[in-house]
Design an enzyme around this catalytic site. Structure first.
Site, mmCIF file in Angstrom:
data_model
loop_
_atom_site.group_PDB
_atom_site.id
_atom_site.type_symbol
_atom_site.label_atom_id
_atom_site.label_comp_id
_atom_site.label_asym_id
_atom_site.label_seq_id
_atom_site.Cartn_x
_atom_site.Cartn_y
_atom_site.Cartn_z
ATOM 1 N N SER A 197 1.079 -1.234 0.042
ATOM 2 C CA SER A 197 -0.021 -0.011 -0.146
ATOM 3 C C SER A 197 0.884 1.282 -0.026
ATOM 4 O O SER A 197 1.962 1.188 0.476
ATOM 5 C CB SER A 197 -0.913 -0.097 1.298
ATOM 6 N N TYR B 293 -1.699 -1.436 10.903
ATOM 7 C CA TYR B 293 -1.876 -2.001 9.375
ATOM 8 C C TYR B 293 -0.632 -1.188 8.599
ATOM 9 O O TYR B 293 -0.029 -1.831 7.695
ATOM 10 C CB TYR B 293 -3.254 -1.065 8.897
#
Length: 254
Positions: free
Chosen positions: A142, A155
């Site tokens: 990401s 995360y």
């Protein structure tokens, strides 16, 4: 890369980016798709969406956090359907909360699926790819694997780890003719972000645009595929003006 002769395994294929990549690969005419997810029903729905295309589809309802079940399922799939040419790791989960308010079970879920689940399946398939002296492994990280985000600390940590894992694996597996690619999309409009509070000024991209960027990146033999102009802007801002970037994050954070 000629996809028409390839067998591709996609984890997290029942939704979001994984589903979009699956559909894109099917339209590009891959020979066989092996689709992995925990949700058997949604996997069947994805398979039915590409039923009209001349692609062999196999679905595996597997929880990647269960290493024994994963090992059995992948070993059987390799034996029954032949070698995997491309592995695309999309399975993941995200929870949002200020770190001091984070719940341990949710943090453990992120680490267990995003990292340990990926490690398990990569180790299984990379060993077999090394024997056949060919293969491609795509790990979906990401933008948060390059630029950490407040309220998404765990995360972000898993996504940073995926980038580092991919870099190390790229060097280790190169002698076996195995390519390792990291895909880094910015915030993507999937059901996973439905319950997240979005950051100010961030425009979510579509899963379809991420999937198309992956196909283009594979054709260009890219080792890291950064998706979206917002991603490039954020990384350059962090590199050149880190103090400014921290202030922007402070203002943008929910």
């Amino acid at each position: 890369m000629n996809l028409k002769t390839k067998t591709v395994l996609v984890t997290g294929a029942s939704r979001g980016i994984g589903k979009a990549i699956t559909l894109q690969l099917a339209k590009r005419g891959v020979q066989r798709l092996v689709l992995v997810s925990r949700n058997r029903q949604k996997l069947a729905e994805v398979a039915s969406e590409i039923d009209y295309l001349d692609v062999e589809v196999t679905t595996l309802a597997v929880d990647l956090t269960q290493s024994v079940a994963t090992t059995i399922a992948i070993s059987q799939a390799w034996r029954n359907y032949g070698p995997i040419d491309i592995l695309i790791n999309c399975a993941g989960v995200a929870h949002q909360a200020p770190f001091l308010e984070s719940k341990i079970p949710k943090m453990q879920e992120e680490v267990s699926l995003n990292l340990m689940g990926m490690f398990t399946i990569v180790r299984l398939i990379a060993k077999r790819m090394a024997t056949q002296k060919s293969g491609v492994i795509v790990n979906v990280s990401s933008l948060m694997g390059k630029v950490a985000a407040p309220t998404m600390a765990t995360y972000s940590a898993t996504k940073f780890a995926i980038v580092g894992f991919s870099q190390a694996l790229r060097v280790e597996l190169a002698p076996h003719n195995i390519k390792v690619v990291a895909l880094l999309p910015s915030l993507t409009k999937t059901d996973m972000i439905a319950n997240l509070k979005l950051f100010r000024w961030v425009i979510p991209m579509t899963p379809e645009s991420v999937a198309k960027s992956l196909i283009i990146g594979l054709s260009r033999d890219s080792s890291e595929i950064l998706v979206g102009w917002q991603s490039h802007l954020a990384i350059w801002c962090q590199r050149i003006f880190p103090w400014l970037w921290e202030r922007i994050l402070l203002m943008a954070a929910p």
